[in-house]
Design an enzyme around this catalytic site. Structure first.
Site, PDB file in Angstrom:
ATOM      1  N   PRO A  52      45.315  33.389  40.308  1.00  0.00           N
ATOM      2  CA  PRO A  52      45.907  34.379  39.417  1.00  0.00           C
ATOM      3  C   PRO A  52      44.906  35.287  38.718  1.00  0.00           C
ATOM      4  O   PRO A  52      43.837  34.842  38.298  1.00  0.00           O
ATOM      5  CB  PRO A  52      46.666  33.533  38.393  1.00  0.00           C
ATOM      6  CG  PRO A  52      46.064  32.180  38.471  1.00  0.00           C
ATOM      7  CD  PRO A  52      45.627  32.011  39.893  1.00  0.00           C
ATOM      8  N   ASN A  53      45.280  36.529  38.623  1.00  0.00           N
ATOM      9  CA  ASN A  53      44.557  37.593  37.898  1.00  0.00           C
ATOM     10  C   ASN A  53      43.300  38.089  38.611  1.00  0.00           C
ATOM     11  O   ASN A  53      42.669  39.026  38.154  1.00  0.00           O
ATOM     12  CB  ASN A  53      44.210  37.152  36.466  1.00  0.00           C
ATOM     13  CG  ASN A  53      45.450  36.785  35.667  1.00  0.00           C
ATOM     14  OD1 ASN A  53      46.370  37.595  35.591  1.00  0.00           O
ATOM     15  ND2 ASN A  53      45.513  35.585  35.115  1.00  0.00           N
ATOM     16  N   ALA A 113      42.584  30.326  36.768  1.00  0.00           N
ATOM     17  CA  ALA A 113      43.052  29.458  35.677  1.00  0.00           C
ATOM     18  C   ALA A 113      43.670  28.151  36.185  1.00  0.00           C
ATOM     19  O   ALA A 113      43.643  27.128  35.486  1.00  0.00           O
ATOM     20  CB  ALA A 113      44.055  30.210  34.818  1.00  0.00           C
ATOM     21  N   ASN A 115      38.774  30.123  44.807  1.00  0.00           N
ATOM     22  CA  ASN A 115      38.630  30.454  43.398  1.00  0.00           C
ATOM     23  C   ASN A 115      40.036  30.324  42.837  1.00  0.00           C
ATOM     24  O   ASN A 115      40.850  31.251  42.940  1.00  0.00           O
ATOM     25  CB  ASN A 115      38.077  31.868  43.190  1.00  0.00           C
ATOM     26  CG  ASN A 115      37.844  32.152  41.698  1.00  0.00           C
ATOM     27  OD1 ASN A 115      38.304  31.392  40.845  1.00  0.00           O
ATOM     28  ND2 ASN A 115      37.151  33.233  41.403  1.00  0.00           N
ATOM     29  N   ARG A 127      37.649  25.408  29.932  1.00  0.00           N
ATOM     30  CA  ARG A 127      37.218  25.787  31.289  1.00  0.00           C
ATOM     31  C   ARG A 127      36.200  24.807  31.875  1.00  0.00           C
ATOM     32  O   ARG A 127      35.801  24.922  33.025  1.00  0.00           O
ATOM     33  CB  ARG A 127      36.616  27.197  31.290  1.00  0.00           C
ATOM     34  CG  ARG A 127      37.593  28.276  30.962  1.00  0.00           C
ATOM     35  CD  ARG A 127      36.958  29.651  31.080  1.00  0.00           C
ATOM     36  NE  ARG A 127      37.626  30.596  30.210  1.00  0.00           N
ATOM     37  CZ  ARG A 127      38.750  31.262  30.536  1.00  0.00           C
ATOM     38  NH1 ARG A 127      39.309  31.101  31.708  1.00  0.00           N
ATOM     39  NH2 ARG A 127      39.302  32.100  29.681  1.00  0.00           N
ATOM     40  N   ARG A 185      31.379  28.535  29.113  1.00  0.00           N
ATOM     41  CA  ARG A 185      32.468  29.250  28.424  1.00  0.00           C
ATOM     42  C   ARG A 185      33.287  28.285  27.558  1.00  0.00           C
ATOM     43  O   ARG A 185      32.786  27.248  27.152  1.00  0.00           O
ATOM     44  CB  ARG A 185      33.320  29.980  29.470  1.00  0.00           C
ATOM     45  CG  ARG A 185      32.493  31.017  30.258  1.00  0.00           C
ATOM     46  CD  ARG A 185      33.333  31.773  31.252  1.00  0.00           C
ATOM     47  NE  ARG A 185      34.389  32.545  30.580  1.00  0.00           N
ATOM     48  CZ  ARG A 185      35.434  33.067  31.210  1.00  0.00           C
ATOM     49  NH1 ARG A 185      35.573  32.896  32.515  1.00  0.00           N
ATOM     50  NH2 ARG A 185      36.345  33.757  30.548  1.00  0.00           N
ATOM     51  N   ARG A 191      39.404  43.906  34.815  1.00  0.00           N
ATOM     52  CA  ARG A 191      39.672  42.772  33.937  1.00  0.00           C
ATOM     53  C   ARG A 191      38.373  42.277  33.297  1.00  0.00           C
ATOM     54  O   ARG A 191      37.460  41.849  34.020  1.00  0.00           O
ATOM     55  CB  ARG A 191      40.262  41.657  34.802  1.00  0.00           C
ATOM     56  CG  ARG A 191      40.435  40.345  34.116  1.00  0.00           C
ATOM     57  CD  ARG A 191      40.698  39.231  35.127  1.00  0.00           C
ATOM     58  NE  ARG A 191      40.918  37.985  34.422  1.00  0.00           N
ATOM     59  CZ  ARG A 191      40.788  36.791  34.956  1.00  0.00           C
ATOM     60  NH1 ARG A 191      40.450  36.657  36.221  1.00  0.00           N
ATOM     61  NH2 ARG A 191      41.005  35.724  34.228  1.00  0.00           N
ATOM     62  N   TYR A 221      33.472  39.346  34.146  1.00  0.00           N
ATOM     63  CA  TYR A 221      33.652  39.244  35.603  1.00  0.00           C
ATOM     64  C   TYR A 221      32.988  40.364  36.409  1.00  0.00           C
ATOM     65  O   TYR A 221      33.024  40.335  37.635  1.00  0.00           O
ATOM     66  CB  TYR A 221      35.155  39.198  35.926  1.00  0.00           C
ATOM     67  CG  TYR A 221      35.847  37.999  35.310  1.00  0.00           C
ATOM     68  CD1 TYR A 221      35.502  36.704  35.683  1.00  0.00           C
ATOM     69  CD2 TYR A 221      36.824  38.159  34.325  1.00  0.00           C
ATOM     70  CE1 TYR A 221      36.120  35.603  35.102  1.00  0.00           C
ATOM     71  CE2 TYR A 221      37.456  37.060  33.747  1.00  0.00           C
ATOM     72  CZ  TYR A 221      37.094  35.792  34.136  1.00  0.00           C
ATOM     73  OH  TYR A 221      37.696  34.697  33.576  1.00  0.00           O
ATOM     74  N   GLU A 260      34.770  24.900  45.821  1.00  0.00           N
ATOM     75  CA  GLU A 260      35.305  25.549  44.616  1.00  0.00           C
ATOM     76  C   GLU A 260      34.327  26.627  44.148  1.00  0.00           C
ATOM     77  O   GLU A 260      33.131  26.361  44.042  1.00  0.00           O
ATOM     78  CB  GLU A 260      35.467  24.494  43.519  1.00  0.00           C
ATOM     79  CG  GLU A 260      35.858  25.083  42.166  1.00  0.00           C
ATOM     80  CD  GLU A 260      35.917  24.028  41.052  1.00  0.00           C
ATOM     81  OE1 GLU A 260      35.769  22.818  41.342  1.00  0.00           O
ATOM     82  OE2 GLU A 260      36.092  24.440  39.906  1.00  0.00           O
ATOM     83  N   HIS A 318      33.593  30.129  41.370  1.00  0.00           N
ATOM     84  CA  HIS A 318      33.940  30.963  40.215  1.00  0.00           C
ATOM     85  C   HIS A 318      32.911  32.066  40.077  1.00  0.00           C
ATOM     86  O   HIS A 318      31.729  31.848  40.367  1.00  0.00           O
ATOM     87  CB  HIS A 318      33.963  30.133  38.929  1.00  0.00           C
ATOM     88  CG  HIS A 318      34.906  28.985  38.992  1.00  0.00           C
ATOM     89  ND1 HIS A 318      36.265  29.145  38.853  1.00  0.00           N
ATOM     90  CD2 HIS A 318      34.700  27.670  39.225  1.00  0.00           C
ATOM     91  CE1 HIS A 318      36.855  27.965  38.997  1.00  0.00           C
ATOM     92  NE2 HIS A 318      35.926  27.049  39.232  1.00  0.00           N
ATOM     93  N   LEU A 319      33.371  33.197  39.591  1.00  0.00           N
ATOM     94  CA  LEU A 319      32.442  34.297  39.287  1.00  0.00           C
ATOM     95  C   LEU A 319      31.607  33.943  38.053  1.00  0.00           C
ATOM     96  O   LEU A 319      30.386  34.071  38.050  1.00  0.00           O
ATOM     97  CB  LEU A 319      33.227  35.583  39.006  1.00  0.00           C
ATOM     98  CG  LEU A 319      34.013  36.137  40.191  1.00  0.00           C
ATOM     99  CD1 LEU A 319      35.375  36.601  39.762  1.00  0.00           C
ATOM    100  CD2 LEU A 319      33.246  37.251  40.848  1.00  0.00           C
ATOM    101  N   SER A 320      32.293  33.537  36.988  1.00  0.00           N
ATOM    102  CA  SER A 320      31.607  33.219  35.734  1.00  0.00           C
ATOM    103  C   SER A 320      31.125  31.771  35.762  1.00  0.00           C
ATOM    104  O   SER A 320      31.596  30.971  36.580  1.00  0.00           O
ATOM    105  CB  SER A 320      32.567  33.441  34.558  1.00  0.00           C
ATOM    106  OG  SER A 320      33.666  32.548  34.653  1.00  0.00           O
TER     107      SER A 320
END
Ligand code: DQA
Length: 151
Positions: A9-10, A76, A73, A110, A106, A17, A22, A97, A99-101
């Site tokens: 999502p997103n 959430a 990815n 998360r 964070r 965003r 990101y 798995e 993730h960008l961040s």
């Protein structure tokens, strides 16, 4: 070798965003870069995005017998979805798995990934380059940590 890239999502909003988190690269740009790297490494890829948890579960289930590796990815859903974890576990396809961040740098919510225990490993914090690293990791997904050397 066939690799299925799944985006949660997103991630369709990448580029606009929270660019300070990101970056400004769009998902279409990321896909184009992944396709270039995959071509160089002679890997076939499919690249998909959905905001729907059930759609991601359906794609993971349908990947059995079709793909050698899944790169996900889960956005959430990483932090909430037992359904995604169970689907990954059920199909038994090596899954990476990403993730960008850097999710560990964070908010506390998360830091927990429900899918991490059923994945081969996690690539997190390299921005759009996390995806390129994932293509490279896919090729070596069955490599042993010590390169297969006898101890
Ligand atoms: C993300 C990190 C998640 O915590 C977040 O919910 C996302 C994106 C990342 O790529 O950094 O949507 O997966």
């Amino acid at each position: 070798m066939k690799v299925l890239f799944l985006n949660g999502p997103n991630l369709n909003l990448l580029g606009q965003r929270e660019p300070e988190v990101y970056g400004r690269t769009t998902l279409a740009d990321i896909e184009a870069n992944v396709r270039k790297e995959a071509k160089a490494l002679k890997v076939e890829i499919d690249f998909r995005q959905s905001n729907l948890e059930g759609q991601l579960v359906d794609w993971i289930q349908a990947a059995k017998g079709e793909f050698d590796v899944i790169v996900i990815n889960a956005a959430a859903y990483t932090h909430t979805s037992i359904a995604l974890r169970d689907a990954i576990s059920a199909v038994g396809i090596p899954t990476i798995e990403i993730h960008l961040s850097n999710v560990h740098a964070r908010e506390k919510f998360r830091h927990k990934s429900l899918i991490a225990p059923v994945c081969c490993g996690q690539i997190t914090g390299f921005g759009a380059n996390s995806y390129i690293l994932a293509v490279q990791a896919s090729v070596n997904v069955n490599a042993k940590p010590d390169g297969g050397k006898k101890r």
